[in-house]
Design a protein around this motif. Sequence first.
Motif, PDB file in Angstrom:
ATOM      1  N   SER A 270       0.976  -1.339  -0.057  1.00  0.00           N
ATOM      2  CA  SER A 270       0.006   0.116   0.091  1.00  0.00           C
ATOM      3  C   SER A 270       1.044   1.185   0.056  1.00  0.00           C
ATOM      4  CB  SER A 270      -0.905  -0.168   1.048  1.00  0.00           C
ATOM      5  OG  SER A 270      -0.130   0.568   2.269  1.00  0.00           O
ATOM      6  N   GLY A 271       0.241   2.437  -0.334  1.00  0.00           N
ATOM      7  CA  GLY A 271       0.989   3.804  -0.180  1.00  0.00           C
ATOM      8  C   GLY A 271       1.824   3.885   1.006  1.00  0.00           C
ATOM      9  N   GLY A 272       1.130   3.784   2.080  1.00  0.00           N
ATOM     10  CA  GLY A 272       1.769   4.166   3.503  1.00  0.00           C
ATOM     11  C   GLY A 272       2.946   2.942   3.674  1.00  0.00           C
ATOM     12  N   GLU A 273       2.655   1.722   3.352  1.00  0.00           N
ATOM     13  CA  GLU A 273       3.910   0.636   3.349  1.00  0.00           C
ATOM     14  C   GLU A 273       4.830   0.942   2.651  1.00  0.00           C
ATOM     15  OE1 GLU A 273       0.547  -2.733   4.728  1.00  0.00           O
ATOM     16  OE2 GLU A 273       1.312  -2.652   2.587  1.00  0.00           O
TER      17      GLU A 273
ATOM     18  N   ARG B   6       7.033   3.424   3.856  1.00  0.00           N
ATOM     19  CA  ARG B   6       8.065   2.887   4.993  1.00  0.00           C
ATOM     20  C   ARG B   6       8.944   2.110   4.735  1.00  0.00           C
ATOM     21  NH1 ARG B   6       2.913   1.688   7.740  1.00  0.00           N
ATOM     22  NH2 ARG B   6       3.483  -0.689   8.150  1.00  0.00           N
TER      23      ARG B   6
ATOM     24  N   ILE C 163       2.947  11.125   5.395  1.00  0.00           N
ATOM     25  CA  ILE C 163       2.018  10.737   4.447  1.00  0.00           C
ATOM     26  C   ILE C 163       1.409   9.327   4.241  1.00  0.00           C
ATOM     27  CG2 ILE C 163       1.435  10.590   1.871  1.00  0.00           C
ATOM     28  CD1 ILE C 163       3.042  13.046   1.491  1.00  0.00           C
ATOM     29  N   GLY C 164       0.180   9.009   4.307  1.00  0.00           N
ATOM     30  CA  GLY C 164      -0.129   7.680   4.277  1.00  0.00           C
ATOM     31  C   GLY C 164       0.126   6.919   5.671  1.00  0.00           C
ATOM     32  N   GLN C 165       0.254   7.572   6.575  1.00  0.00           N
ATOM     33  CA  GLN C 165       0.647   6.872   7.838  1.00  0.00           C
ATOM     34  C   GLN C 165      -0.310   6.913   8.800  1.00  0.00           C
ATOM     35  OE1 GLN C 165       3.109   5.027   7.621  1.00  0.00           O
ATOM     36  NE2 GLN C 165       3.426   5.710   5.631  1.00  0.00           N
ATOM     37  N   ASP C 166      -0.829   5.836   9.643  1.00  0.00           N
ATOM     38  CA  ASP C 166      -1.973   6.005  10.502  1.00  0.00           C
ATOM     39  C   ASP C 166      -1.178   6.392  11.974  1.00  0.00           C
ATOM     40  OD1 ASP C 166      -1.253   3.633  12.045  1.00  0.00           O
ATOM     41  OD2 ASP C 166      -1.193   2.706  10.178  1.00  0.00           O
ATOM     42  N   TYR C 167      -2.031   6.825  12.905  1.00  0.00           N
ATOM     43  CA  TYR C 167      -1.529   7.375  14.079  1.00  0.00           C
ATOM     44  C   TYR C 167      -0.592   6.533  14.841  1.00  0.00           C
ATOM     45  CZ  TYR C 167      -1.671   9.986  18.396  1.00  0.00           C
ATOM     46  OH  TYR C 167      -1.483  10.860  19.397  1.00  0.00           O
ATOM     47  N   GLN C 168      -0.670   5.252  14.858  1.00  0.00           N
ATOM     48  CA  GLN C 168       0.417   4.563  15.434  1.00  0.00           C
ATOM     49  C   GLN C 168       1.763   4.495  14.866  1.00  0.00           C
ATOM     50  OE1 GLN C 168      -1.458   0.605  15.781  1.00  0.00           O
ATOM     51  NE2 GLN C 168      -2.519   1.042  17.553  1.00  0.00           N
TER      52      GLN C 168
ATOM     53  N   GLU D  73      -0.341  18.341  13.012  1.00  0.00           N
ATOM     54  CA  GLU D  73      -0.517  17.857  14.483  1.00  0.00           C
ATOM     55  C   GLU D  73       0.381  17.033  14.569  1.00  0.00           C
ATOM     56  OE1 GLU D  73      -3.001  18.551  16.243  1.00  0.00           O
ATOM     57  OE2 GLU D  73      -4.657  19.836  15.027  1.00  0.00           O
TER      58      GLU D  73
END
Lengths: 274, 284
Positions: free
Chosen positions: A137-140, A143, A164-169, A196
């Motif tokens: 995925s984009g977020g992966e 990373r 970008i594309g990263q969740d809170y964790q 934020e």
Amino acid sequence: MIEVEDVYFRYPNGVEALKGVSLTIKNGEFVAIMGQNGAGKTTLVKHFNGLLKPTKGRVLVDEAETTKVSVATLARKVGFVFQNPDHQLFCETAEEEIAFALKNFGFKETIIKRRVQWALNLLGLTQYKKISPFMLSGGERKRVALASVLAWNPKILILDEPTIGQDYQQKEKLRQFILQMKTQRKTVIIVTHDVEFVAECNPRVVLMREGKIVADGEAKEILTNEEVLTQASIVPPQIAQIFMQMPSLQLPKNIIDVYEAREILLKMLRSDAK
Amino acid sequence: MPVIETKNLTYTYPGGTKPSISDVSIKIKKGEFALITGPSGCGKTTLCRCFNGLIPHFYQGELKGEIKVTGLNILENPIYEMAKHVGLVFQNPENQLFALSVEKDVAFGLENLGVPREEIRKRVNWTLNLTGIYDLRERAPHELSGGQQQRVAIASILAMQPEVMVLDEPTSFLDPLSAKKIFKVIYELNKKLGITVVLVEHRLDLTARYADHIIVMDDGKVVLDGEPREILSSEEARLIGIGIPKATRLYHILKKDGVKLSNTVPLSSDEMANLLKEALKVHD
């Protein structure tokens, strides 16, 4: 240390992206470069690893002028993660992608193996090590790009839009990692629009607008200064926005953290109840 | 009648060892502003690709279960048919832009729909102004910055005014003020023209206020589905690690401390400021 001395930069198409930027970033500093689209943020950080050379002025990385050392030499010291991961990924598996730079730098096979494993684990990618980055995925993918740079442990780390594309964790993990880099006296420079995230990290903030630096200081001072924020197309963090909407209470101005806000509000609400 | 309806939708990419989405059953009503969120890699983008038929027609792989969008069965309708009803803004704008000028990229969808020339011109200008890229109309999309490319990608979908707009993190490269403006434009089109909006986002601080409906995914499954104020107050949402807006967080922390605040959970700083003003009896 990075020293930027009155740097101007003009792209071949004539666009003047930097118009007299001076800035010093010391070892172990954590700096967030913020500002509107087209302000020159990415252009500026591309000067830090020699990808771009100033049209006028000079940039020194650990006292060496970037025009006098090769990008390859600088790369060992300065790691750069691009905004768009697709601009840097090309290997067939995530594992190979991360090992690529290590091989180029001539690390021993055993060390490469260990570093790759470490980086995969740090960014929660171990399960994908045999998978093509383009299946992720984009977020992966973002990373994987990050892991491929962290693996060689550069002294200076430049991250263009790392959240970008990263969740809170994932963002929380990134924050912890950056703090850890800081304790090791490593320099971390992020280019970001994520207000934020910056509010949670409280780094030094350099605000840019139209090729110039318009403000430079602690996050909680800059991110609560409505005037310069508007100039730079930034929206204050939500906590600051809430405080700004209650001017008659004369609350402290430089609050961006939820828990600090809670302390202040509880005091007000309790004294109000009495 | 829902405009998007899936029943036990399960999909595995070709060569994939396990499904990227499994057993997804959702309903999105006509005219709704729906937000899909969840940890990175949870299947959000995969689900979006089902809405216009890219899955399974382009990506192949194995799709099980049922899916109907604007009353059409995805399995029986090719992508070009679905494209008349559903517009998709890709996560990476570079994957979507191809023309030699911004204007041509934005006009392309309309040309394919057979819209008359004059109408195309009108709509292209309208949408270029709306997204703030009128001055870039002659530039080549591949020479633009990431943020500018995203505006072009959004404009090219807006121009078609589809019944359903699916946007996959459409403003990730944009500065906060520009992102805020774009979300406002999308929200206004949703309200004025009744376009159903499906938005994939992590930045709920910017978007939660516009949503009628939030769907939270985790590991390929839908784990929460309902009204935004309820979902963002739930302990599950926090544990999955979705980015609860700070205004909502502050509200819950103060409530836990025993502060009396109205029961309407705030989704934006404005709403939270108003609740605090009420509690503190100030009139700003």
